[in-house]
Structures are given as C-alpha cells and as structure tokens.
Design a protein around this motif. Structure first.
Motif, PDB file in Angstrom:
ATOM      1  N   ASN A   1      -8.728   4.514   5.584  1.00 22.50           N
ATOM      2  CA  ASN A   1      -7.870   3.521   4.943  1.00 22.50           C
ATOM      3  C   ASN A   1      -8.596   2.176   4.936  1.00 22.50           C
ATOM      4  O   ASN A   1      -8.327   1.299   5.761  1.00 22.50           O
ATOM      5  CB  ASN A   1      -6.551   3.429   5.722  1.00 22.50           C
ATOM      6  CG  ASN A   1      -5.479   2.649   4.989  1.00 22.50           C
ATOM      7  OD1 ASN A   1      -5.776   1.695   4.281  1.00 22.50           O
ATOM      8  ND2 ASN A   1      -4.227   3.030   5.172  1.00 22.50           N
TER       9      ASN A   1
ATOM     10  N   LEU B   1       0.824  -1.205   0.000  1.00 16.93           N
ATOM     11  CA  LEU B   1       0.000   0.000   0.000  1.00 16.93           C
ATOM     12  C   LEU B   1       0.860   1.258   0.000  1.00 16.93           C
ATOM     13  O   LEU B   1       0.610   2.209  -0.748  1.00 16.93           O
ATOM     14  CB  LEU B   1      -0.916   0.002   1.228  1.00 16.93           C
ATOM     15  CG  LEU B   1      -2.330  -0.537   1.055  1.00 16.93           C
ATOM     16  CD1 LEU B   1      -3.051  -0.542   2.387  1.00 16.93           C
ATOM     17  CD2 LEU B   1      -3.104   0.257   0.022  1.00 16.93           C
TER      18      LEU B   1
ATOM     19  N   SER C   1       2.210   1.954  -3.368  1.00 19.44           N
ATOM     20  CA  SER C   1       1.255   1.940  -4.469  1.00 19.44           C
ATOM     21  C   SER C   1       0.898   3.357  -4.902  1.00 19.44           C
ATOM     22  O   SER C   1       1.379   4.340  -4.342  1.00 19.44           O
ATOM     23  CB  SER C   1      -0.021   1.208  -4.034  1.00 19.44           C
ATOM     24  OG  SER C   1      -0.777   2.022  -3.138  1.00 19.44           O
ATOM     25  N   GLN C   2       0.010   3.451  -5.885  1.00 15.13           N
ATOM     26  CA  GLN C   2      -0.510   4.746  -6.309  1.00 15.13           C
ATOM     27  C   GLN C   2      -1.829   5.080  -5.614  1.00 15.13           C
ATOM     28  O   GLN C   2      -2.472   6.075  -5.950  1.00 15.13           O
ATOM     29  CB  GLN C   2      -0.720   4.747  -7.833  1.00 15.13           C
ATOM     30  CG  GLN C   2       0.569   4.611  -8.614  1.00 15.13           C
ATOM     31  CD  GLN C   2       1.556   5.734  -8.277  1.00 15.13           C
ATOM     32  OE1 GLN C   2       1.217   6.918  -8.364  1.00 15.13           O
ATOM     33  NE2 GLN C   2       2.754   5.362  -7.871  1.00 15.13           N
ATOM     34  N   ILE C   3      -2.226   4.276  -4.640  1.00 17.68           N
ATOM     35  CA  ILE C   3      -3.451   4.517  -3.876  1.00 17.68           C
ATOM     36  C   ILE C   3      -3.189   5.630  -2.876  1.00 17.68           C
ATOM     37  O   ILE C   3      -2.245   5.561  -2.078  1.00 17.68           O
ATOM     38  CB  ILE C   3      -3.905   3.230  -3.164  1.00 17.68           C
ATOM     39  CG1 ILE C   3      -4.186   2.132  -4.197  1.00 17.68           C
ATOM     40  CG2 ILE C   3      -5.141   3.491  -2.312  1.00 17.68           C
ATOM     41  CD1 ILE C   3      -4.456   0.766  -3.590  1.00 17.68           C
TER      42      ILE C   3
END
Length: 371
Positions: free
Chosen positions: A178, A130, A133-135
């Motif tokens: 989240n 996470l 990541s690009q989140i």
C-alpha cells in the motif's frame, strides 16, 4: 548556431548497443567470472530489447563489490556515458532505506514505533478516500489472477509499526502493498513531534554509511551532485525511447531518492556490517521465519523463501520513467542492484505476494549465481 539532433535522429544501434564498463573491485574466481560474463551478455541484450538508454548494475559478495557495470548513455544525445556515479530515481527502493533510518531513530529512543498513523492530521481523510476509491489496495478486491486483496479498515488503530510492515489493510494479519499509505509516514513522524524524515535519513543512514552526493528528493539541500548526474527518464514507444518529463514529487518514506548503484552498494555494505541497525534488527528483518507461503513484507522489505534460500528485496517503479531492483540473498552474502531510466525492470508485481523470481532479470541472476 545549428541545433544538435534529437535522440530520434541518432543511430539506435550506436545508442543502445554500447556497454561501457566501470571499475571492477577485484578479479573474481573463474566460476564467478563465467557467471558474470553470462549475466553481462543477458543484461546487454535485455537493454537492447527494451530500448533502455541507461542501465547500471552492481553485484556484491561478502560485503564487497564483486562486479559493476554501466551500459549506454545518460543523456538524450548519446554523448554522456553511463558511469558508476550516474544517478536514477530509485522510486520504491527508497522504502527500505527510509525504514532503516526510522528503525535506527527508534532504537536511539527518539521515535515510538507504536505512534498511531492518526498523528498525521490528514490520515483519516486519506484512509477514507483510499478505502472508497477504485485503487485496488484501497478498496480491496481481486488481482487479475483472482487472488483476494482485502480493503483498508479505517476503523483500526493503525500504527507506524503496522505501516512499516504494510499492515494497513484488512485485520493486519497479512501484508498488502500500500504505497500511498506508506507515503504518509513522514507526516506521522513529524506530527508526533519527531524530526523531519529527511534529517533522520541523512543522519542515521547517509552520514553513518559515508554516502555523499545522494539526493533525498528534489528539495534536498544536501543532495550534492545527484541531480547533476541524473539520467533523464525515457518512455519507450514502438521500441524507440522518447525523453519524458521528470516527476515533481519530493522525498517521502515511499519514494524520492536519487542515487547511483555505487551509493546503494555503500548502503548495502553498511547495513550488512551492522553500522546502521543493531544486530537484533538485522536478524528480525532477514533471518526470522516467513510463516506464509505468499511471503512477507517486514520493515521496508519484501521477504520470501525460494528454493531453500531466503530472499529480501524491493523493486522500484516510476511509471514511464524509472525502475529498479534491489535483491539480497543473505545465506550467500550476495546482493544485486540494477537501475534503469525506463520502466523496463518492473514486472507487474503482486500486491499480496512476494515473488521476485517473476522478474526475468532476477530469475536470470538467481539461475546464474544462486542455483
């Protein structure tokens, strides 16, 4: 044998224009009756405008159902009317229900809220993935309006207590919504030797509140009629609803419950009556001061102060399938529950601010019943 026409062949006016009431608990006072009429008209128009096939609503006051209504149809051929027992995927409205069960399990001495998220054998890999990541709620960055969102800090000893308060990001001093990390909670509980989360929620919440025929995920052996009564999901394209596929995600602390507004009303009544949590927990969640202007996330609830009123709430969003709103106004002993089988109730929530008044449905409700 001729096949029945698909939904596209039906009259959308007939399909989306119908609103079918279900049982009213009592005749409300005149002022509330007028507010209900206005809100009813608003929801009927909102449903038509957004092409929602099935929409259900319940309003509770002083621990009783003040008003409830179903609009439209819960099938793709316009033959099964929405009722009080029509069920929907409630998506993230699962979170306050799961959190309530976890707190009750901890209050009974069967679970330690200080359990590290690392009790889940896959937590370290999930956190690192996470964070890289690009989140946005993983890597951090800024929301569209420039509001900073801190990244996850996988070097911290994040605990179950932290996760129930959405403190997996930054130094944990402020919440960041989240949901992927929250979805690991069941693995943390079982990894630390606790019971299966489904069993905890069934015993601590559903059985205690007397709620039947509610599905804790697709694989729930105690789900009863929840899946049989489920309104299928729709995605709206060019103003027209098209039946969508079902998500195959099972039950987690973050999502997965299939329920009706009547069942969520039962949960709400049991919670306010003190049947599910000790009084000190109820006060800590709903009454304790909110120190930050952006509001807070505590124990499965968004909490904020608005125009002199405390608001506690959660939204649900299953993209292109379902959406939900569950709002409590504790000082008015007032609750709103709205469920839909499209994503129309979702309003693009911030990850770091509690601002439920940004929902047009909630704003209309607050104007009519609180202001």
């Amino acid at each position: 044998m001729p096949l029945r026409p698909p939904i596209a062949a039906l009259s959308l006016v007939a399909l989306l224009g119908a609103s079918l009431p279900f049982t009213h608990a009592a005749t409300p006072p005149t002022a509330e009756s007028a507010a209900i009429t206005r809100f009813d008209d608003y929801l009927a128009g909102f449903r038509r405008e957004h092409g929602i096939p099935a929409l259900s609503v319940a309003i509770l006051r002083d621990g009783e159902v003040l008003w409830e209504k179903g609009y439209g149809w819960s099938d793709d051929e316009g033959e099964v009317a929405t009722t009080a027992d029509t069920t929907y995927s409630i998506a993230s409205v699962t979170k306050p229900i799961a959190a309530t069960a976890i707190l009750a399990e901890a209050a009974a001495g069967d679970l330690d809220l200080g359990t590290p998220m690392g009790a889940d054998a896959g937590w370290a890999d999930t956190c690192e993935w996470l964070a890289g990541s690009q989140i946005l709620f993983g890597r951090g960055g800024k929301e569209a309006d420039g509001t900073p969102v801190p990244a996850m800090d996988c070097s911290r000893n994040i605990t179950l207590r932290d996760m129930l308060n959405m403190r997996a990001n930054g130094d944990g001093s402020a919440f960041v919504y989240n949901p992927i990390s929250y979805a690991r909670i069941d693995r943390v509980v079982s990894g630390a030797g606790g019971r299966e989360l489904r069993s905890i929620v069934r015993e601590r919440v559903m059985d205690t509140a007397g709620i039947r025929d509610i599905a804790l995920g697709w694989r729930d052996p105690g789900g009863g009629s929840a899946l049989r009564l489920l309104a299928p999901p729709f995605v709206v394209e060019d103003g027209k609803p098209r039946k969508n596929t079902m998500s195959d995600d099972d039950f987690r602390a973050a999502a997965g419950i299939k329920a009706s507004v009547r069942q969520l009303a039962q949960f709400d009544m049991a919670l306010d009556a003190g049947k599910l949590l000790p009084a000190e927990w109820h006060a800590l969640i709903f009454d304790a001061p909110v120190a930050q202007a952006a509001g807070d996330y505590r124990w499965g609830w968004f909490v904020q102060d608005w125009n002199g009123h405390r608001l506690a709430w959660h939204s649900g969003w299953d993209p292109e399938r379902y959406s939900a709103i569950y709002l409590k106004v504790p000082d008015r002993k007032l609750t709103l529950i709205v469920l839909a089988n499209t994503e129309a109730l979702w309003w693009g929530n911030s990850l770091v601010r509690a601002e439920v008044e940004a929902s047009p449905v909630v704003a209309t409700f607050l104007a009519g019943f609180v202001e």
